[in-house]
Design an enzyme around this catalytic site. Structure first.
Site, PDB file in Angstrom:
ATOM      1  CG  HIS A 199      -4.631  -0.359   3.590  1.00  0.00           C
ATOM      2  ND1 HIS A 199      -3.862  -0.871   2.782  1.00  0.00           N
ATOM      3  CD2 HIS A 199      -6.040   0.081   2.661  1.00  0.00           C
ATOM      4  CE1 HIS A 199      -4.289  -1.110   1.613  1.00  0.00           C
ATOM      5  NE2 HIS A 199      -5.340  -0.332   1.254  1.00  0.00           N
ATOM      6  CB  CYS A 213      -0.943   0.150   1.192  1.00  0.00           C
ATOM      7  SG  CYS A 213      -0.223  -0.066   2.662  1.00  0.00           S
ATOM      8  CG  HIS A 223      -6.733   0.463  -1.998  1.00  0.00           C
ATOM      9  ND1 HIS A 223      -6.775  -0.392  -0.843  1.00  0.00           N
ATOM     10  CD2 HIS A 223      -7.948   0.343  -2.673  1.00  0.00           C
ATOM     11  CE1 HIS A 223      -7.974  -0.882  -1.186  1.00  0.00           C
ATOM     12  NE2 HIS A 223      -8.888  -0.532  -2.291  1.00  0.00           N
TER      13      HIS A 223
END
Length: 305
Positions: free
Chosen positions: A264, A212, A276
Site C-alpha cells: 500500500h 492506492c 491515501h
C-alpha cells in the site's frame, strides 16, 4: 492524463472499467497563452475560490490544454496542470517558445516526427515510448520538438506528456533546493487533499476513482512527475527518506503479510498523517501514520521532489 486518441486505443479497457470508474479525457493542446497581467494565479479548479497551485508573472507562457468554459482555460504551467482565467491570457495557436520537456507516451509502438505540423508532412525520424525531448514550440495542436541528437520536427501533442526533465519524468529527484522542494511538496499535498472522499476502486486511475498507487500516480502526474504503477513498482521512484525526516509530499509505503515488496502507499501531509486511497472506507481519506494500524505496517518512504 488520458487524451481522446488514447481512449480510442484503449476502447476495450475503457468499456470494462466504465461500470465502476469514469476515465477522464482532455483535448489536444490548443496553443500557447501569454500572461498579460502582473500576476496570474493557477487554480486547482476553474473558480476564483479554488486552491491556488502557483502564480505566473507577466510575460510567462502556459500551454493551453483545453477551453474549460466560462472564460477559463485548463493549462499547463511549469509542468503543473490547473486553470487560469482567459481574460488575462493572450492566446495563440502557433508560437515558437521554449515550453520545457515532453515524454513520448504511445505504448508499445513508436511516434513519428514530421517535418511540419501534420500527418501530411514527411517523416523526419521516430521516437520510442518514454523518450524525452525538448518542446520548443506549438503549432495547431502539434509540438515542435528537438531531440537529444539535435533533430528538430513536429509531433502530435496527443502522444506527449509535459514533464520536468529526463530525470523528473521518471519521478527521480532533481537539483532543486530544499526550500523549493518543500514548497512544491505542500502544493502536492493541497492537490491530493482536493480528492478526499473520492471512491476507492481497484485499478482506478482517477479522477473519479482511485486505487492506492493510481492515486499517487495521478497526483504527481499533475505536477509533471510520471511514476510507476503499483505500490511495489513505485518503490523504485524518487530517493529513500527516513521516517524521522518525512516532508509533505513524500510517498509512504506499507507492507502487510504478503510476498510483494509493498502492499500500500499514500502521500505524507505532515503532523504524522498521510492521505491515501484506502480500502478501509473505500475512499480517499486521511489516516494516522505514527500510531495505530499503519504504524505497525509502515515500510519506508520515497521523496519524489
Amino acid at each position: 492524463m488520458i487524451r481522446p486518441a488514447k481512449l480510442l486505443r484503449t476502447a476495450f479497457l475503457t468499456v470494462a472499467l466504465s461500470a465502476v470508474c469514469v476515465v477522464a479525457a482532455s483535448a489536444a493542446s490548443l496553443g500557447v497563452g501569454t500572461v498579460n497581467t502582473d500576476a496570474l494565479r493557477l487554480r486547482a479548479e476553474a473558480s476564483t475560490s479554488s486552491t491556488i497551485l502557483a502564480t505566473a508573472s507577466k510575460g510567462d507562457t502556459v500551454v493551453i490544454m483545453e477551453n474549460a468554459g466560462n472564460g477559463w482555460y485548463k493549462v499547463n504551467y511549469n509542468t503543473i496542470e490547473g486553470y487560469m482565467s482567459g481574460g488575462y491570457l493572450n492566446v495563440t495557436a502557433t508560437a515558437n517558445v521554449t515550453i520545457g520537456y515532453g515524454k513520448v507516451d504511445v505504448g508499445n509502438t513508436v511516434l513519428n516526427v514530421r517535418s511540419g505540423p501534420g500527418t501530411g508532412y514527411s517523416k523526419v525520424t521516430s521516437l520510442s515510448d518514454g523518450t524525452v525531448v525538448s518542446i520548443v514550440g506549438i503549432s495547431n495542436g502539434w509540438y515542435k520538438i528537438t531531440t537529444s541528437g539535435g533533430v528538430t520536427g513536429y509531433v502530435s501533442s496527443e502522444y506527449m506528456d509535459i514533464c520536468k526533465s529526463s530525470a523528473g519524468s521518471r519521478g527521480e529527484t532533481t537539483s532543486t533546493s530544499t526550500t523549493t522542494s518543500s514548497s512544491m511538496g505542500q502544493q502536492v499535498v493541497n492537490y491530493a487533499l482536493s480528492f478526499l472522499g473520492t471512491p476507492y476502486v481497484y485499478g482506478g486511475n482517477g479522477p473519479s476513482c482511485f486505487d492506492c498507487s493510481g492515486f499517487t500516480n495521478y497526483v504527481y502526474r499533475h505536477f509533471g512527475y510520471i511514476l510507476n504503477r503499483g505500490a511495489s513498482s513505485q518503490l523504485q521512484n524518487g530517493t529513500p527518506v527516513s521516517k524521522s525526516d518525512l516532508q509533505p509530499g513524500d510517498i509512504v509505503f506499507f507492507r502487510y503479510n504478503t510476498s510483494y515488496p509493498a502492499s500500500h502507499c499514500g502521500i505524507y501531509i505532515g503532523n504524522g498523517q498521510f492521505v491515501h486511497a484506502s480500502t478501509n472506507k473505500y475512499q480517499v481519506q486521511i489516516s494516522q501514520l505514527t500510531s495505530g494500524h499503519y504504524a505497525n505496517v509502515y515500510l519506508t518512504a520515497r521523496r519524489i521532489l
